[in-house]
Design a protein around this motif. Structure first.
Motif, PDB file in Angstrom:
ATOM      1  N   MET A   1       0.843  -1.192   0.000  1.00  0.00           N
ATOM      2  CA  MET A   1       0.000   0.000   0.000  1.00  0.00           C
ATOM      3  C   MET A   1       0.880   1.243   0.000  1.00  0.00           C
TER       4      MET A   1
ATOM      5  N   LYS B   1      -1.782  10.632  11.715  1.00  0.00           N
ATOM      6  CA  LYS B   1      -2.655   9.944  10.777  1.00  0.00           C
ATOM      7  C   LYS B   1      -4.096  10.138  11.212  1.00  0.00           C
TER       8      LYS B   1
ATOM      9  N   CYS C   1       7.651   9.252   0.540  1.00  0.00           N
ATOM     10  CA  CYS C   1       7.163   9.867   1.779  1.00  0.00           C
ATOM     11  C   CYS C   1       8.023  11.083   2.118  1.00  0.00           C
TER      12      CYS C   1
ATOM     13  N   PRO D   1      -0.552   6.273   3.320  1.00  0.00           N
ATOM     14  CA  PRO D   1      -1.944   6.710   3.412  1.00  0.00           C
ATOM     15  C   PRO D   1      -2.071   8.218   3.221  1.00  0.00           C
ATOM     16  N   SER D   2      -3.092   8.632   2.532  1.00  0.00           N
ATOM     17  CA  SER D   2      -3.265  10.054   2.214  1.00  0.00           C
ATOM     18  C   SER D   2      -3.454  10.924   3.445  1.00  0.00           C
ATOM     19  N   ASP D   3      -3.877  10.307   4.571  1.00  0.00           N
ATOM     20  CA  ASP D   3      -4.102  11.106   5.779  1.00  0.00           C
ATOM     21  C   ASP D   3      -2.896  11.091   6.720  1.00  0.00           C
ATOM     22  N   VAL D   4      -1.737  10.605   6.214  1.00  0.00           N
ATOM     23  CA  VAL D   4      -0.507  10.632   7.004  1.00  0.00           C
ATOM     24  C   VAL D   4       0.250  11.921   6.723  1.00  0.00           C
TER      25      VAL D   4
ATOM     26  N   TRP E   1       4.291   0.754   3.237  1.00  0.00           N
ATOM     27  CA  TRP E   1       4.089   2.000   2.485  1.00  0.00           C
ATOM     28  C   TRP E   1       4.824   1.949   1.151  1.00  0.00           C
TER      29      TRP E   1
END
Length: 214
Positions: A1, A68, A33, A4-7, A88
């Motif tokens: 994956m 997050k 990242c 995450p977009s909310d990290v 990630w």
């Protein structure tokens, strides 16, 4: 994956040495990242002060902090950080047996860390370096046995163990370039990992032990 977009607000906390964090920097970069590479020095008192204030779990580093979904996380221990960032980065083996072998390789590679620290300037004694290096050679031959006929320690794909052991070997080879000459399988493996785009780019921009953030 992917990350995450909310990290957000990702920070890798470590000391002014390569040791346990160099491979984590490359994993984070491969995961695309954006992160802060926060260094806690010895001479300036930053690390002693952090320990005194019990800033970090277990009073040791590395630690990865991030937010997050509005919640703050603090992940201690290199193996936990590498497992998360490997997911990630899309480098976590999906097969259970391959994942187990990758974990075994990561744990075994970590046994070289105290030897690798010698080459980061803690000991300037040639006799001490040579003594530790002799132990490293024995351990590396065991790592070659674990690698077997596989291309990487994640069998056919790279995993965190490949990054960790690569940078440990890289540091030791600065002291003894011929380190892997009698280990052909490991020498071939080292060359393959070095060509991996994230590793190659990191080696191009790395200027000192306290490597800057990407």
């Amino acid at each position: 994956m992917p990350v995450p977009s909310d990290v957000s607000d990702v920070v890798l906390h470590y000391l002014p040495v390569r040791a346990k964090a160099e491979h984590l920097r490359v994993l984070l970069h491969h995961a695309n990242c954006t992160f802060e590479d926060k260094i806690y020095g010895f001479a300036d008192g930053a690390w002693p002060a952090a320990k005194e204030a019990h800033t970090f779990t277990f009073d040791r580093l590395p630690m990865l902090t991030f937010t997050k979904g509005g919640q703050k996380f603090a992940i201690p221990e290199g193996v936990a950080i590498s497992n998360l960032v490997s997911k990630w980065a899309g480098l976590a083996p999906a097969d259970d047996e391959e994942a187990a072998l990758a974990d075994a390789a990561y744990s075994a590679a970590g046994d070289v860390v105290k030897i690798e620290l010698i080459y980061n300037g803690f000991i300037k004694d040639k006799e001490a370096n040579d003594k530790f290096l002799a132990g490293a050679v024995t351990h590396l031959k065991h790592m070659q046995e674990l690698l077997g006929t596989n291309a990487f320690f994640g069998t056919q794909a790279l995993c965190a163990a490949d990054f960790l052991l690569f940078f440990l070997c890289d540091s030791m080879m600065a002291y003894r370039p011929e380190l892997l000459e009698d280990m052909p399988e490991l020498k071939t493996w080292f060359a393959k990992v070095r060509e991996f785009p994230a590793v190659a780019k990191y080696l191009e921009v790395r200027t000192d032990i306290a490597a800057a953030a990407w």
